[in-house]
Design a protein around this motif. Structure first.
Motif, PDB file in Angstrom:
ATOM      1  N   SER A 293       0.837  -1.206   0.000  1.00 37.73           N
ATOM      2  CA  SER A 293       0.000   0.000   0.000  1.00 37.73           C
ATOM      3  C   SER A 293       0.870   1.254   0.000  1.00 37.73           C
ATOM      4  O   SER A 293       0.503   2.272  -0.591  1.00 37.73           O
ATOM      5  N   PHE A 294       2.030   1.179   0.651  1.00 36.52           N
ATOM      6  CA  PHE A 294       2.965   2.304   0.593  1.00 36.52           C
ATOM      7  C   PHE A 294       3.424   2.538  -0.844  1.00 36.52           C
ATOM      8  O   PHE A 294       3.499   3.677  -1.318  1.00 36.52           O
ATOM      9  N   ILE A 295       3.736   1.445  -1.523  1.00 33.73           N
ATOM     10  CA  ILE A 295       4.197   1.560  -2.911  1.00 33.73           C
ATOM     11  C   ILE A 295       3.104   2.156  -3.795  1.00 33.73           C
ATOM     12  O   ILE A 295       3.356   3.013  -4.648  1.00 33.73           O
ATOM     13  N   LEU A 296       1.858   1.690  -3.579  1.00 32.27           N
ATOM     14  CA  LEU A 296       0.736   2.205  -4.361  1.00 32.27           C
ATOM     15  C   LEU A 296       0.552   3.702  -4.121  1.00 32.27           C
ATOM     16  O   LEU A 296       0.320   4.474  -5.061  1.00 32.27           O
ATOM     17  N   SER A 297       0.657   4.113  -2.858  1.00 32.01           N
ATOM     18  CA  SER A 297       0.519   5.525  -2.536  1.00 32.01           C
ATOM     19  C   SER A 297       1.614   6.351  -3.197  1.00 32.01           C
ATOM     20  O   SER A 297       1.353   7.428  -3.746  1.00 32.01           O
ATOM     21  N   LEU A 298       2.826   5.838  -3.145  1.00 30.62           N
ATOM     22  CA  LEU A 298       3.939   6.559  -3.780  1.00 30.62           C
ATOM     23  C   LEU A 298       3.775   6.607  -5.298  1.00 30.62           C
ATOM     24  O   LEU A 298       4.204   7.572  -5.942  1.00 30.62           O
ATOM     25  N   LEU A 299       3.156   5.570  -5.873  1.00 34.59           N
ATOM     26  CA  LEU A 299       2.913   5.562  -7.316  1.00 34.59           C
ATOM     27  C   LEU A 299       1.967   6.703  -7.709  1.00 34.59           C
ATOM     28  O   LEU A 299       2.188   7.396  -8.714  1.00 34.59           O
ATOM     29  N   TYR A 300       0.913   6.896  -6.913  1.00 31.54           N
ATOM     30  CA  TYR A 300       0.001   8.008  -7.172  1.00 31.54           C
ATOM     31  C   TYR A 300       0.730   9.345  -7.097  1.00 31.54           C
ATOM     32  O   TYR A 300       0.521  10.236  -7.923  1.00 31.54           O
ATOM     33  N   ASN A 301       1.581   9.481  -6.094  1.00 34.99           N
ATOM     34  CA  ASN A 301       2.327  10.726  -5.959  1.00 34.99           C
ATOM     35  C   ASN A 301       3.283  10.940  -7.125  1.00 34.99           C
ATOM     36  O   ASN A 301       3.501  12.068  -7.566  1.00 34.99           O
ATOM     37  N   THR A 302       3.854   9.838  -7.629  1.00 36.88           N
ATOM     38  CA  THR A 302       4.753   9.948  -8.780  1.00 36.88           C
ATOM     39  C   THR A 302       4.006  10.448 -10.013  1.00 36.88           C
ATOM     40  O   THR A 302       4.495  11.305 -10.760  1.00 36.88           O
ATOM     41  N   ILE A 303       2.799   9.912 -10.218  1.00 34.30           N
ATOM     42  CA  ILE A 303       1.986  10.360 -11.355  1.00 34.30           C
ATOM     43  C   ILE A 303       1.659  11.842 -11.218  1.00 34.30           C
ATOM     44  O   ILE A 303       1.751  12.627 -12.172  1.00 34.30           O
ATOM     45  N   GLY A 304       1.261  12.247 -10.002  1.00 29.84           N
ATOM     46  CA  GLY A 304       0.945  13.645  -9.783  1.00 29.84           C
ATOM     47  C   GLY A 304       2.144  14.551  -9.977  1.00 29.84           C
ATOM     48  O   GLY A 304       2.038  15.645 -10.554  1.00 29.84           O
ATOM     49  N   LEU A 305       3.311  14.095  -9.496  1.00 33.29           N
ATOM     50  CA  LEU A 305       4.525  14.895  -9.653  1.00 33.29           C
ATOM     51  C   LEU A 305       4.923  15.037 -11.119  1.00 33.29           C
ATOM     52  O   LEU A 305       5.515  16.051 -11.517  1.00 33.29           O
ATOM     53  N   TYR A 306       4.603  14.026 -11.931  1.00 29.13           N
ATOM     54  CA  TYR A 306       4.903  14.089 -13.370  1.00 29.13           C
ATOM     55  C   TYR A 306       4.235  15.314 -14.007  1.00 29.13           C
ATOM     56  O   TYR A 306       4.835  16.026 -14.802  1.00 29.13           O
ATOM     57  N   PHE A 307       2.981  15.548 -13.604  1.00 27.63           N
ATOM     58  CA  PHE A 307       2.272  16.722 -14.120  1.00 27.63           C
ATOM     59  C   PHE A 307       2.765  18.006 -13.441  1.00 27.63           C
ATOM     60  O   PHE A 307       2.887  19.053 -14.074  1.00 27.63           O
ATOM     61  N   ALA A 308       3.036  17.904 -12.130  1.00 25.63           N
ATOM     62  CA  ALA A 308       3.355  19.113 -11.370  1.00 25.63           C
ATOM     63  C   ALA A 308       4.673  19.739 -11.807  1.00 25.63           C
ATOM     64  O   ALA A 308       4.759  20.954 -11.986  1.00 25.63           O
ATOM     65  N   VAL A 309       5.730  18.920 -11.970  1.00 29.95           N
ATOM     66  CA  VAL A 309       7.047  19.493 -12.297  1.00 29.95           C
ATOM     67  C   VAL A 309       7.057  20.100 -13.697  1.00 29.95           C
ATOM     68  O   VAL A 309       7.899  20.949 -14.003  1.00 29.95           O
ATOM     69  N   GLN A 310       6.137  19.658 -14.547  1.00 27.69           N
ATOM     70  CA  GLN A 310       6.058  20.217 -15.907  1.00 27.69           C
ATOM     71  C   GLN A 310       5.111  21.411 -15.981  1.00 27.69           C
ATOM     72  O   GLN A 310       4.832  21.920 -17.052  1.00 27.69           O
ATOM     73  N   CYS A 311       4.593  21.786 -14.821  1.00 25.14           N
ATOM     74  CA  CYS A 311       3.645  22.916 -14.747  1.00 25.14           C
ATOM     75  C   CYS A 311       2.368  22.604 -15.530  1.00 25.14           C
ATOM     76  O   CYS A 311       1.766  23.484 -16.150  1.00 25.14           O
ATOM     77  N   LEU A 312       1.945  21.311 -15.486  1.00 27.42           N
ATOM     78  CA  LEU A 312       0.750  20.878 -16.201  1.00 27.42           C
ATOM     79  C   LEU A 312      -0.409  20.538 -15.266  1.00 27.42           C
ATOM     80  O   LEU A 312      -1.445  20.026 -15.707  1.00 27.42           O
ATOM     81  N   LEU A 313      -0.221  20.783 -13.968  1.00 26.45           N
ATOM     82  CA  LEU A 313      -1.250  20.414 -13.003  1.00 26.45           C
ATOM     83  C   LEU A 313      -2.432  21.379 -13.103  1.00 26.45           C
ATOM     84  O   LEU A 313      -2.309  22.568 -12.831  1.00 26.45           O
ATOM     85  N   THR A 314      -3.560  20.852 -13.478  1.00 29.83           N
ATOM     86  CA  THR A 314      -4.783  21.652 -13.561  1.00 29.83           C
ATOM     87  C   THR A 314      -5.667  21.351 -12.362  1.00 29.83           C
ATOM     88  O   THR A 314      -5.524  20.313 -11.714  1.00 29.83           O
ATOM     89  N   PRO A 315      -6.602  22.235 -12.048  1.00 32.81           N
ATOM     90  CA  PRO A 315      -7.521  21.952 -10.943  1.00 32.81           C
ATOM     91  C   PRO A 315      -8.264  20.638 -11.105  1.00 32.81           C
ATOM     92  O   PRO A 315      -8.530  19.937 -10.126  1.00 32.81           O
ATOM     93  N   LEU A 316      -8.609  20.266 -12.332  1.00 35.87           N
ATOM     94  CA  LEU A 316      -9.337  19.022 -12.563  1.00 35.87           C
ATOM     95  C   LEU A 316      -8.480  17.811 -12.224  1.00 35.87           C
ATOM     96  O   LEU A 316      -8.939  16.874 -11.573  1.00 35.87           O
ATOM     97  N   ILE A 317      -7.206  17.828 -12.655  1.00 34.84           N
ATOM     98  CA  ILE A 317      -6.310  16.702 -12.345  1.00 34.84           C
ATOM     99  C   ILE A 317      -6.110  16.583 -10.840  1.00 34.84           C
ATOM    100  O   ILE A 317      -6.156  15.492 -10.263  1.00 34.84           O
ATOM    101  N   ALA A 318      -5.888  17.721 -10.171  1.00 33.82           N
ATOM    102  CA  ALA A 318      -5.706  17.701  -8.715  1.00 33.82           C
ATOM    103  C   ALA A 318      -6.958  17.196  -8.012  1.00 33.82           C
ATOM    104  O   ALA A 318      -6.879  16.410  -7.064  1.00 33.82           O
TER     105      ALA A 318
END
Length: 812
Positions: A750-775
């Motif tokens: 479950s820790f790995i799964l949680s970190l996987l979600y964060n990795t996906i989110g960070l992929y959008f965030a570091v590229q400045c692609l995070l939109t309110p809908l994605i968040a």
């Protein structure tokens, strides 16, 4: 005349004790300012008793004193009827009471209240439950009575909330009311903010909707305020307290994410550069609170499943005019007459019907000296009878929570070296540091590549990397594991015991009562023929003991037992007693200082001596538990298996196939030798699981990393053990251990799964692609997915690892 500057300086002075603002004329004492005489008095009390450390743990940690005559206020506590309703326990001048203290709010409060024995010698022990804001205090009434104890607490600023109604079952509902309000506020605001955000989600370009866009964002901002400052404020408080003690707990990154969401959203809304992420903020807080509520429900249900019926499935003998029946504790009624044998726990409050009794209340009061009781005296639940069998008349039904309290008492706790209890905080520490590192690297990159995106990318990383799923995984996984194993008759004390169980590499078995059944296959007497009077004498003594061999003899002798005048059990050796002026010794050759007879077959020998004359011995062949051979073969593949037995080595040949090494089987072991053997294994680096019947094995059970007591027909309380296993489930023990190991793997997954979600989110965030809908999608989805993943996987593993025919999934 006081100048304006002087007035400003005096009105800003804080009280050194409680932190409140002093008035124009603060009380100056020892270069410190106090708002009132009460706070100054508390400071004096603590300083005189060398408890000034109270002020170094937190700044201004005290509670402001309430005015009033507290001595007259608590005169009602001198009434015996009031004390009887309030006290959890009272015996031989020692009382224990649990106070609700609303003023408990920080680590200084805990430290001071748990150091009450230093303030007054009459206070023997004080333990604080921070989450419930409760203090459980044991006191000596000959030194300090209940009224004086309450006055002492009030004098130092911790006035208890004394309310007889608080003893009732709706107390937990009142404690949860605040959480329900917070969930309600967060849910209401979350739903409405999402409604106002729909035009932004769907990118509507209708001119009418566009005209209302700013109005909707302002409404969202207003709705976000109670979410932040009411529903979610507890996370900021927890994070602050954690950082003040130089520890990073799971609430630190959560608070960081919430604060970043709010600040960035506020900036975008009022600068008209965007619509913000207030829907994600409200959703995050809402789902975190839902997770907390679900966790509380899980543990409340778990607490119900783990009451006395689980930990202490005590069967007692109910006496009627015509016969004696064994009944469950839950079926005991007021007025029933019950029999309690030597070393058995008294399960209910009762009146003594026997001439006398010796009651050991050390499990309740901490006092090790037995209390002598006479005919008609009141006997409290939780005491252990020492000596002859006694009869009692039940005066109260069993209180479930009382036995759970006994089980969790501090005196029974092993030294906790568990790492799993802090694994979430450990992960969150490195997680927080990693996220901060990624955020600043992102900041540096965009400062070089496109400065206009610097703050967008930086805050996006902090927003999306919220570890809320990490905080939910372990409680759900281990909570479900405890409950499922409980439905199978394997009652584990706490989650630390699960983690210790997964680390075990060596298993040590007791033989008699553990590998063997309490029922004998065959009993015969070798020696002088025993007449009915002698048999009645032997029965009178063996009926007092809970040792398996004594139970076998007591069941085998059909003559009505006589009345014994004296009885004593010598651990690991046998019984000594006096019946009709005849002194008997029943047990091993060591008890009688004789040489054992040659034993050609696989049997135990119980010798009988009357007035120092050896009458002979009982020849007892025992039944091994069903499936024990399969269990030992299963465990051999992954563990070192050892045997410790107090009996002779007559059965060595039969057991050699399971314990191939000569050094793994040890016979004629005393309780102290068993304990030292466990210590020796641990000194070599082994993690030891000890499995015994909880009678002569208490020392070894407590010393081992995990102790499991086998519970059979007579269910004896064993505070030294970490778990109790229903004897009928003995052959399934290997599967239960395997399931516990799998539950730990589920936590890691479950820790790995949680970190996987964060990795996906960070992929959008570091590229400045995070939109309110994605968040808005990713943040709550991660929490829901992790909880569902843990719950479903634990139940699935239970069905395949544990025998599905007896696993009731609906109960878990």
């Amino acid at each position: 005349m006081i100048t304006k500057e002087e007035l400003s300086s005096t009105t800003s002075t804080q009280c050194y004790h409680c932190g409140d603002q002093c008035d124009k004329h603060p009380i100056l004492y020892q270069e410190k300012s106090f708002c009132c005489e009460g706070c100054k008095t508390v400071y004096d009390i603590l300083k005189e008793n060398n408890l000034s450390k109270y002020y170094s743990i937190e700044n201004s940690p005290g509670a402001k004193m309430n005015k009033g005559n507290h001595k007259e206020k608590y005169t009602f506590l001198d009434a015996d009827t009031v004390k009887e309703q309030l006290l959890d326990f009272y015996e031989n001048g020692i009382g224990r009471i649990t106070f609700s203290i609303p003023e408990i709010h920080c680590s200084s409060c805990i430290w001071l209240l748990e150091n009450l024995p230093k303030l007054h010698e009459g206070v023997k022990q004080s333990m604080v439950n921070f989450l419930k804001k409760e203090a459980s205090i044991t006191f000596d009434e000959s030194i300090i009575n209940l009224r004086q104890l309450v006055e002492l607490l009030t004098a130092i600023g911790y006035e208890p909330n004394i309310n007889l109604a608080s003893k009732k079952e709706n107390k937990q509902q009142q404690q949860n009311r605040s959480l329900y309000y917070k969930i309600g506020v967060a849910g209401f605001c979350f739903g409405n903010i999402m409604l106002f955000s729909f035009p932004d989600y769907l990118a509507f370009e209708d001119s009418t909707l566009v005209g209302y866009a700013h109005f909707f964002t302002y409404l969202s901002f207003v709705l976000a305020l109670p979410v932040l400052f009411y529903s979610g404020w507890g996370y900021f408080v927890s994070a602050y307290k954690s950082l003040s003690t130089k520890v990073i707990n799971i609430d630190v990154p959560i608070s960081l994410g919430i604060a970043t969401l709010f600040l960035r959203s506020s900036y975008e809304i009022f600068s008209h550069t965007g619509t913000g992420y207030l829907d994600s903020l409200a959703g995050l807080v809402f789902f975190l609170l839902i997770g907390k509520w679900f966790q509380n429900k899980t543990y409340q249900s778990l607490s119900f499943d783990r009451d006395y019926k689980s930990y202490f499935p005590i069967a007692v003998s109910k006496i009627t005019d015509t016969k004696e029946d064994s009944i469950l504790v839950e079926d005991i009624k007021i007025g029933d007459h019950i029999k309690v044998r030597n070393q058995e726990i008294i399960p209910v409050d009762a009146t003594l019907l026997s001439p006398s009794a010796n009651i050991d209340y050390s499990f309740v009061s901490g006092e090790s000296e037995p209390v002598v009781k006479q005919l008609g005296d009141k006997i409290y639940a939780g005491g252990r009878q020492i000596g002859s069998t006694i009869q009692l008349e039940v005066t109260k039904k069993v209180k479930h929570s009382y036995f759970t309290q006994l089980w969790n008492q501090q005196a029974f706790e092993k030294e906790n070296d568990s790492k799993i209890g802090s694994i979430v905080n450990t992960v969150s520490k490195y997680f927080t540091l990693a996220i901060l590192a990624i955020a600043f690297i992102t900041f540096g990159y965009w400062a070089w590549a496109e400065p206009s995106n610097v703050w967008l990318a930086f805050t996006a990383v902090l927003i999306i990397a919220c570890p809320c799923a990490l905080a939910l995984s372990m409680p759900f996984a281990f909570g479900n594991t405890l409950r499922i194993l409980g439905t199978k008759g394997f009652y584990i004390k706490n989650t630390d015991a699960i983690e210790h169980l997964t680390q075990v590499d060596t298993i040590v078995f007791d033989k008699t009562g553990t590998l063997t059944h309490h029922e004998a296959a065959h009993i015969s007497f070798i020696g002088d023929e025993l007449d009915e009077i002698t048999q009645a004498h032997i029965s009178a003594l063996t009926q007092h003991s809970t040792h398996p061999l004594s139970i076998m003899l007591s069941n085998w002798i059909k003559v009505k037992p006589a009345s014994s005048a004296y009885f004593e059990e010598v651990p690991g050796k046998g019984l000594i007693g006096v019946v009709d002026n005849i002194r008997y010794k029943i047990g091993s050759p060591q008890l009688m200082d004789i040489t054992a007879y040659q034993n050609q077959d696989l049997a135990s020998q119980v010798y009988i001596m009357a007035n120092e004359k050896l009458l002979g011995y009982f020849h007892i062949t025992k039944k091994y538990r069903s499936g024990f051979d399969t269990l030992l073969q299963q465990l051999q593949t992954n563990y070192q298996i050892h045997l410790l037995s107090g009996d002779n080595d007559a059965e060595r040949q039969q057991l050699e196939q399971f314990f191939p090494s000569v050094g793994q089987m040890h016979f004629k072991q005393s309780p102290m030798e068993k304990l030292k053997y466990i210590q020796n294994l641990q000194s070599k680096g082994h993690k030891v699981l000890m499995i015994g019947d909880g009678l002569n094995d208490a020392g070894a059970l407590k010393q081992s990393n995990v102790g499991i007591a086998i519970s059979d027909d007579i269910h004896s309380f064993s505070p030294a053990s970490d778990a109790i296993l229903d004897a009928k489930e003995f052959n399934n023990l290997g599967n239960y251990i395997k399931f516990a190991q799998q539950s730990l793997n589920v936590v890691k997954a479950s820790f790995i799964l949680s970190l996987l979600y964060n990795t996906i989110g960070l992929y959008f965030a570091v590229q400045c692609l995070l939109t309110p809908l994605i968040a808005a999608i990713l943040m709550p989805l991660s929490s829901i997915t992790v909880v569902a993943f843990v719950t479903v996987l634990i139940r699935t593993l239970a069905k395949y690892t544990i025998n599905s025919s007896t696993y009731n999934s609906s109960s878990s």
